[in-house]
Write a protein that holds these residues in place. Structure first.
Motif, PDB file in Angstrom:
ATOM      1  N   TRP A  67       0.817  -1.215   0.000  1.00  0.00           N
ATOM      2  CA  TRP A  67       0.000   0.000   0.000  1.00  0.00           C
ATOM      3  C   TRP A  67       0.852   1.267   0.000  1.00  0.00           C
ATOM      4  N   THR A  68       1.910   1.298   0.802  1.00  0.00           N
ATOM      5  CA  THR A  68       2.751   2.495   0.866  1.00  0.00           C
ATOM      6  C   THR A  68       3.383   2.779  -0.488  1.00  0.00           C
ATOM      7  N   ALA A 120       0.790   4.008  -2.979  1.00  0.00           N
ATOM      8  CA  ALA A 120       0.412   5.391  -2.711  1.00  0.00           C
ATOM      9  C   ALA A 120       1.535   6.379  -2.964  1.00  0.00           C
ATOM     10  N   ALA A 139       3.456   8.289   0.268  1.00  0.00           N
ATOM     11  CA  ALA A 139       2.885   9.429   0.992  1.00  0.00           C
ATOM     12  C   ALA A 139       1.938   8.987   2.099  1.00  0.00           C
ATOM     13  N   MET A 140       2.376   7.994   2.898  1.00  0.00           N
ATOM     14  CA  MET A 140       1.475   7.534   3.939  1.00  0.00           C
ATOM     15  C   MET A 140       2.229   6.717   4.969  1.00  0.00           C
ATOM     16  N   SER A 141       1.495   6.185   5.933  1.00  0.00           N
ATOM     17  CA  SER A 141       2.066   5.303   6.933  1.00  0.00           C
ATOM     18  C   SER A 141       2.533   4.009   6.281  1.00  0.00           C
ATOM     19  N   ILE A 161       2.438   4.533  12.019  1.00  0.00           N
ATOM     20  CA  ILE A 161       2.111   5.932  11.743  1.00  0.00           C
ATOM     21  C   ILE A 161       3.319   6.792  12.120  1.00  0.00           C
ATOM     22  N   SER A 204      -5.501  12.946   7.800  1.00  0.00           N
ATOM     23  CA  SER A 204      -5.345  11.617   7.211  1.00  0.00           C
ATOM     24  C   SER A 204      -5.936  11.531   5.808  1.00  0.00           C
ATOM     25  N   GLN A 241      -3.520  11.024   2.848  1.00  0.00           N
ATOM     26  CA  GLN A 241      -2.983   9.669   2.809  1.00  0.00           C
ATOM     27  C   GLN A 241      -3.929   8.742   2.055  1.00  0.00           C
ATOM     28  N   TRP A 242      -5.208   8.786   2.406  1.00  0.00           N
ATOM     29  CA  TRP A 242      -6.160   7.891   1.733  1.00  0.00           C
ATOM     30  C   TRP A 242      -6.392   8.322   0.297  1.00  0.00           C
ATOM     31  N   LEU A 260      -3.662   6.817  -1.670  1.00  0.00           N
ATOM     32  CA  LEU A 260      -3.836   5.380  -1.863  1.00  0.00           C
ATOM     33  C   LEU A 260      -4.862   5.092  -2.955  1.00  0.00           C
TER      34      LEU A 260
END
Length: 215
Positions: free
Chosen positions: A55-56, A59, A62-64, A90, A194, A197-198, A201
């Motif tokens: 997932w990271t 994306a 740009a996220m956890s 996180i 947040s 981030q989503w 994704l």
């Protein structure tokens, strides 16, 4: 923030109802040249959704960081399944309860096929740390919260969405430091920190620059 009012069908029934706290909707859409092309590319999109360990990367970083584990908390290298956990790193300090991480359980993965549409949804919920005997929720949100990650094809259009529901900061644990940390992280989520981030994704799930790339 964007809402999913325009895209309530199909797949709306896969998203839990909103009844407390805040909600969030991140939606992305692409239109392909033909339904046949959309059907073909949607297979890749579904694979990407279930490949939590990437997932990271999907994306764009740009996220956890996300790590798929089995029900006992052991890291696994495979597609997600109901009953698995996701261990989330996180940025910043993590919870002591979670061993430095936030934890969710994959409550349900649901597929739906209609006449001219397909839907794949994955709903996760904050959970205890499966590596300990504690039943305390090891996440900055309470166990009332859910996130539903959904991809769908309607004709030659493909959507990727994240729907957060009942997001309330988890500030009533037995650990005072966790309560303070969860207050700040939960407040950040509540004011929309947040959302990018989503959004990154769901946009990455639909990246058609390299359609041959599987997840």
């Amino acid at each position: 923030m964007e809402t999913n009012n325009e895209y309530n069908e199909p797949g709306a029934a896969h998203v839990p109802p909103q009844y407390s706290g805040s909600e969030m909707n991140a939606v992305e859409k692409i239109q392909l040249a033909s339904e046949a092309e959309a059907v073909h590319f949607f297979k890749t999109v579904k694979e990407r959704l279930l490949d939590v360990n990437r997932w990271t990367e999907i994306a764009g970083g740009a996220m956890s960081d996300f790590f798929l584990t089995d029900g006992e908390g052991n890291l696994v290298q495979r597609k997600a399944a109901s009953g698995d956990h996701i261990k989330i790193d996180i940025p910043g300090p993590g919870t002591q309860t979670g061993g430095g991480y936030d934890w969710v359980t994959i409550e349900e993965i649901k597929a739906q096929v209609l006449d001219d549409a397909e839907v794949l949804s994955m709903t996760v919920r904050p959970s205890a740390n499966p590596l300990t005997s504690s039943d305390e929720t090891a996440h900055f949100l309470t166990a009332e919260a859910t996130s539903t990650f959904q991809v769908k094809r309607v004709g030659n259009a493909i959507y990727a969405e994240e729907h957060g529901r009942n997001e309330v900061p988890n500030t009533d644990t037995e650990n005072t430091l966790d309560n303070v940390r969860n207050t700040f992280v939960g407040w950040g989520a509540k004011v929309g920190l947040s959302y990018p981030q989503w959004k990154a994704l769901v946009k990455g799930l639909l990246n058609h620059d390299n359609p041959c790339q599987s997840a």
